[in-house]
Write a protein that holds these residues in place. Structure first.
Motif, mmCIF file in Angstrom:
data_model
loop_
_atom_site.group_PDB
_atom_site.id
_atom_site.type_symbol
_atom_site.label_atom_id
_atom_site.label_comp_id
_atom_site.label_asym_id
_atom_site.label_seq_id
_atom_site.Cartn_x
_atom_site.Cartn_y
_atom_site.Cartn_z
ATOM 1 N N ASN A 63 0.821 -1.210 0.000
ATOM 2 C CA ASN A 63 0.000 0.000 0.000
ATOM 3 C C ASN A 63 0.857 1.263 0.000
ATOM 4 N N LEU A 64 1.979 1.236 0.701
ATOM 5 C CA LEU A 64 2.877 2.394 0.674
ATOM 6 C C LEU A 64 3.426 2.614 -0.734
ATOM 7 N N GLN A 65 3.716 1.531 -1.438
ATOM 8 C CA GLN A 65 4.192 1.659 -2.817
ATOM 9 C C GLN A 65 3.095 2.230 -3.716
ATOM 10 N N TYR A 66 1.860 1.795 -3.491
ATOM 11 C CA TYR A 66 0.750 2.321 -4.287
ATOM 12 C C TYR A 66 0.491 3.798 -3.966
ATOM 13 N N LEU A 67 0.697 4.197 -2.722
ATOM 14 C CA LEU A 67 0.518 5.606 -2.376
ATOM 15 C C LEU A 67 1.596 6.467 -3.024
ATOM 16 N N ASN A 68 2.810 5.952 -3.104
ATOM 17 C CA ASN A 68 3.865 6.667 -3.826
ATOM 18 C C ASN A 68 3.490 6.809 -5.298
ATOM 19 N N PHE A 69 2.955 5.738 -5.859
ATOM 20 C CA PHE A 69 2.465 5.750 -7.241
ATOM 21 C C PHE A 69 1.336 6.766 -7.407
ATOM 22 N N ALA A 70 0.425 6.826 -6.424
ATOM 23 C CA ALA A 70 -0.680 7.788 -6.481
ATOM 24 C C ALA A 70 -0.154 9.218 -6.489
ATOM 25 N N GLY A 71 0.883 9.493 -5.691
ATOM 26 C CA GLY A 71 1.479 10.825 -5.699
ATOM 27 C C GLY A 71 2.045 11.182 -7.055
ATOM 28 N N ARG A 72 2.673 10.207 -7.714
ATOM 29 C CA ARG A 72 3.207 10.449 -9.060
ATOM 30 C C ARG A 72 2.079 10.731 -10.058
ATOM 31 N N ILE A 73 0.999 9.986 -9.958
ATOM 32 C CA ILE A 73 -0.109 10.166 -10.897
ATOM 33 C C ILE A 73 -0.747 11.542 -10.724
ATOM 34 N N ILE A 74 -0.928 11.983 -9.479
ATOM 35 C CA ILE A 74 -1.484 13.320 -9.253
ATOM 36 C C ILE A 74 -0.545 14.377 -9.828
ATOM 37 N N GLY A 75 0.761 14.186 -9.650
ATOM 38 C CA GLY A 75 1.723 15.115 -10.232
ATOM 39 C C GLY A 75 1.637 15.146 -11.749
ATOM 40 N N LEU A 76 1.485 13.978 -12.375
ATOM 41 C CA LEU A 76 1.353 13.924 -13.834
ATOM 42 C C LEU A 76 0.064 14.595 -14.296
ATOM 43 N N ALA A 77 -1.023 14.400 -13.547
ATOM 44 C CA ALA A 77 -2.294 15.036 -13.915
ATOM 45 C C ALA A 77 -2.163 16.556 -13.891
ATOM 46 N N LEU A 78 -1.501 17.085 -12.876
ATOM 47 C CA LEU A 78 -1.291 18.532 -12.811
ATOM 48 C C LEU A 78 -0.342 18.994 -13.910
ATOM 49 N N MET A 79 0.679 18.202 -14.170
ATOM 50 C CA MET A 79 1.662 18.546 -15.201
ATOM 51 C C MET A 79 1.008 18.626 -16.577
#
Length: 656
Positions: free
Chosen positions: A391-407
């Motif tokens: 789950n911690l790995q998926y949360l790190n992945f979620a942070g990346r996805i939110i960053g990509l969405a904003l980017m």
């Protein structure tokens, strides 16, 4: 050893003799040799090879050269000599890079005159009708920044020792403080004049840089000593020149917006900035997505091949294994397995980001919890501690996805709860933030109401024990069996909020924040990114518009191929769209363009137009088809309004 030699050179007076030889010798050869000798200390390549402590020792030497040139120069014009300015510039560089290695008292006593001198040059240039010279402005910035750093430390120590007997107190730099405060006030007046002259068109790069340097200087000095005249003047200038400050922000390029002074000032200015200006500053901290022309010279775009049936798992593996360089510096393209896509991949990338966010923020995944009264707003789920490592790995992945969405400026329909937003705005998320009671109002309305009731009760009621309030779980060390009374109720509420919304999800927050930070140009800017925005701003950037879609605006952004506006099929189509619910309209738009939630400025904010094309090879029994790469809807030639409506209703079903 080298540092000791430099110290002897300065103390022996040889530096001044060298200057006098340069200034007063009647033999040209002596003049040029003295100049060459002093220029040896300006040789950047030689200084780079020196140890750090030796580099710092070149500052007293440069100071001696400058002082001698001012005192011994014929006609008192030493400050106009080009060599003097070169040496002063070298002194500014050494102080900026290595000034922290020098004694604080030395820096304060000897650099204050240089800060005032360069500030006066900046002001004199403006009064003469010119913008300040770049060299003088940069030197001023370096001198003043070093003085702010050392002054803050000295005054903090003095304040800490103020209660001790006078014999234990350290001397306070009162004279230098007064001089620098007066200089800051003069610079604030210059800022006001420059802002009043700021053109409505994009200002010049030099004007932009000058204003940011001066604003940051004045603001940083208010942190050192809170002079009420300076503070009041700064607040009034910001209030009175709010429109010009917005023009300044919007005219500042991305690279300049990421520099330390702008990043530091942005949260302090945000109360007078418009949404567009705040978004501009935050977006500058994100990488600029590469267009097709940008990527021509790259070896290959970074391509993700995703199986729709295993969307989340495939995406997690691909993005988690990708390097930061691949995600930020290559052109991201997404392709779904067994599906053809046109040369334009933007629509597929948008669709992928929306679908992945839907999956990540699905409550059944237990990473995030939706707020009870707004299922689009999420906070971290303490239950994600189960299956901890994955789950911690998926949360790190979620942070990346939110960053990509904003980017990529994709509105994915996800909103952050205030409890998550406030913690992400901290520079050090391992520290416990002090969440206010109202911060939890959306995440847990019942707890919010209960805590407010406890705080608003009459003290006699709380202290009577009628409520029987004792913590059911330990919210602070030794607090499990301590009854809540009127004296400790505020502490009880604060600790309860911290325990539920901070301590229980600390590791999850760190993982999510690390993933998001890796998507920024500088990962250290994560706290500044969120502090630059209000929560409502992030809602607009990530969640998009939640109101009904303006169908008339929608029509105005569509062109037709094989149809025209007067065809019955087109009239029936728009009549059917107008009869749909807002949710059905969003699903149709997503099917058509992979955009579910429009930007705040509607279709204008999409940056592309939509197409309705006649489906030549399909009968009226077929459903419409789409190409999100081209934002194109293939519409069969239906024979009635009822048929058109029924087919579009099928398209608008949630899982089509």
């Amino acid at each position: 050893m080298v540092g000791e030699f430099l110290d002897v050179f300065v103390r022996s007076g040889l530096a001044r003799l060298l200057v006098r030889l340069y200034l007063l010798s009647t033999w040209p050869v002596h003049h040029y040799r003295a100049k060459a000798a002093m220029e040896c200390f300006l040789d950047s390549s030689a200084i780079v090879r020196m140890p750090l402590h030796v580099k710092a020792w070149t500052a007293p030497l440069c100071l001696s050269f400058c002082q001698a040139m001012v005192s011994d120069y014929p006609g008192n014009n030493g400050r106009e000599d080009p060599l003097y300015k070169d040496i002063r510039g070298r002194l500014a560089v050494v102080i900026a890079l290595h000034g922290q290695l020098l004694p604080k008292e030395w820096v304060i006593n000897h650099l204050t005159p240089f800060a005032v001198e360069t500030a006066n040059e900046v002001i004199a240039n403006y009064n003469a009708g010119f913008l300040p010279e770049t060299d003088a402005l940069l030197e001023f910035k370096k001198f003043f920044s070093a003085l702010c750093r050392e002054m803050a430390h000295v005054w903090q120590q003095a304040d800490n020792l103020s209660l001790l007997p006078s014999r234990h107190r350290q001397p306070q730099p009162l004279q230098q403080t007064i001089v620098l405060t007066l200089t800051a006030i003069e610079l604030l007046m210059l800022v006001d004049q420059l802002l009043s002259r700021l053109p409505p068109l994009p200002p010049s790069e030099h004007m932009v840089n000058t204003l940011w340097v001066l604003l940051a200087t004045v603001d940083s000095w208010t942190d050192v000593r809170s002079d009420h005249i300076l503070l009041a003047g700064l607040r009034e200038t910001i209030r009175a020149r709010a429109a010009r400050l917005n023009a300044l922000v919007l005219g500042t390029g991305a690279a300049r917006s990421r520099q330390e002074d702008v990043v530091r000032l942005s949260p302090r200015l945000k109360r007078v900035l418009w949404f567009d200006a705040r978004r501009h500053l935050a977006a500058a901290m994100l990488p600029m997505p590469l267009s097709g022309s940008d990527s021509e010279h790259l070896p290959q775009p970074f391509e993700l091949l995703v199986d729709r049936t295993r969307l989340l798992e495939n995406s997690f593996v691909c993005v988690s294994r990708a390097s930061r360089h691949e995600l930020l510096n290559c052109k991201l393209t997404v392709r779904f397995l067994h599906e053809e896509a046109s040369h334009s991949q933007a629509g597929v990338t948008r669709e992928w980001l929306v679908l992945v966010c839907r999956a990540l923020f699905d409550p059944q995944l237990t990473l995030f919890c939706p707020c009870p009264h707004n299922r689009r707003r999420f906070f971290l789920n303490e239950a994600s501690a189960a299956n901890h490592r994955l789950n911690l790995q998926y949360l790190n992945f979620a942070g990346r996805i939110i960053g990509l969405a904003l980017m990529y400026n994709v509105q994915v329909g996800v909103l952050f709860d205030r409890t998550l937003f406030v913690q992400l705005a901290m520079d050090d998320i391992t520290e416990d933030p002090l969440l206010a009671l109202d911060d939890i109002a959306d995440a847990d309305p019942l707890l919010h109401a209960s805590c407010r009731q406890i705080l608003e009760m009459e003290p006699v009621v709380v202290g009577s024990g009628v409520l029987g309030l004792t913590p059911t779980r330990q919210v602070s060390p030794g607090g499990r069996n301590v009854a809540v009374n009127s004296l400790n109720r505020r502490h009880f509420v604060d600790q309860l909020i911290t325990n539920i919304f901070v301590n229980s999800t600390k590791e999850q927050l760190v993982s999510f924040a690390e993933g998001f930070s890796s998507m920024l140009v500088d990962p250290g800017m994560r706290g500044a990114f969120f502090r630059t925005l209000y929560l409502e701003d992030l809602d607009k950037m990530l969640g998009g518009s939640v109101g009904a879609i303006d169908v008339e605006e929608w029509k105005g952004n569509v062109e037709y191929r094989g149809y025209n506006e007067e065809d019955e099929q087109i009239k029936w189509f728009w009549e059917a769209v107008e009869s749909m619910t807002a949710e059905e309209q969003r699903r149709l738009l997503f099917f058509w363009t992979s955009v579910e939630y429009l930007p705040l400025d509607g279709f204008r904010g999409l940056g592309f137009g939509l197409i309705i094309s006649r489906a030549l090879d399909e009968t009226s029994d077929h459903l419409p088809s789409s190409s999100t790469c081209l934002n194109l809807l293939n519409l069969p030639s239906y024979t009635s309004f009822a048929m058109t409506l029924s087919r579009l209703k099928i398209i608008a079903q949630e899982h089509v």
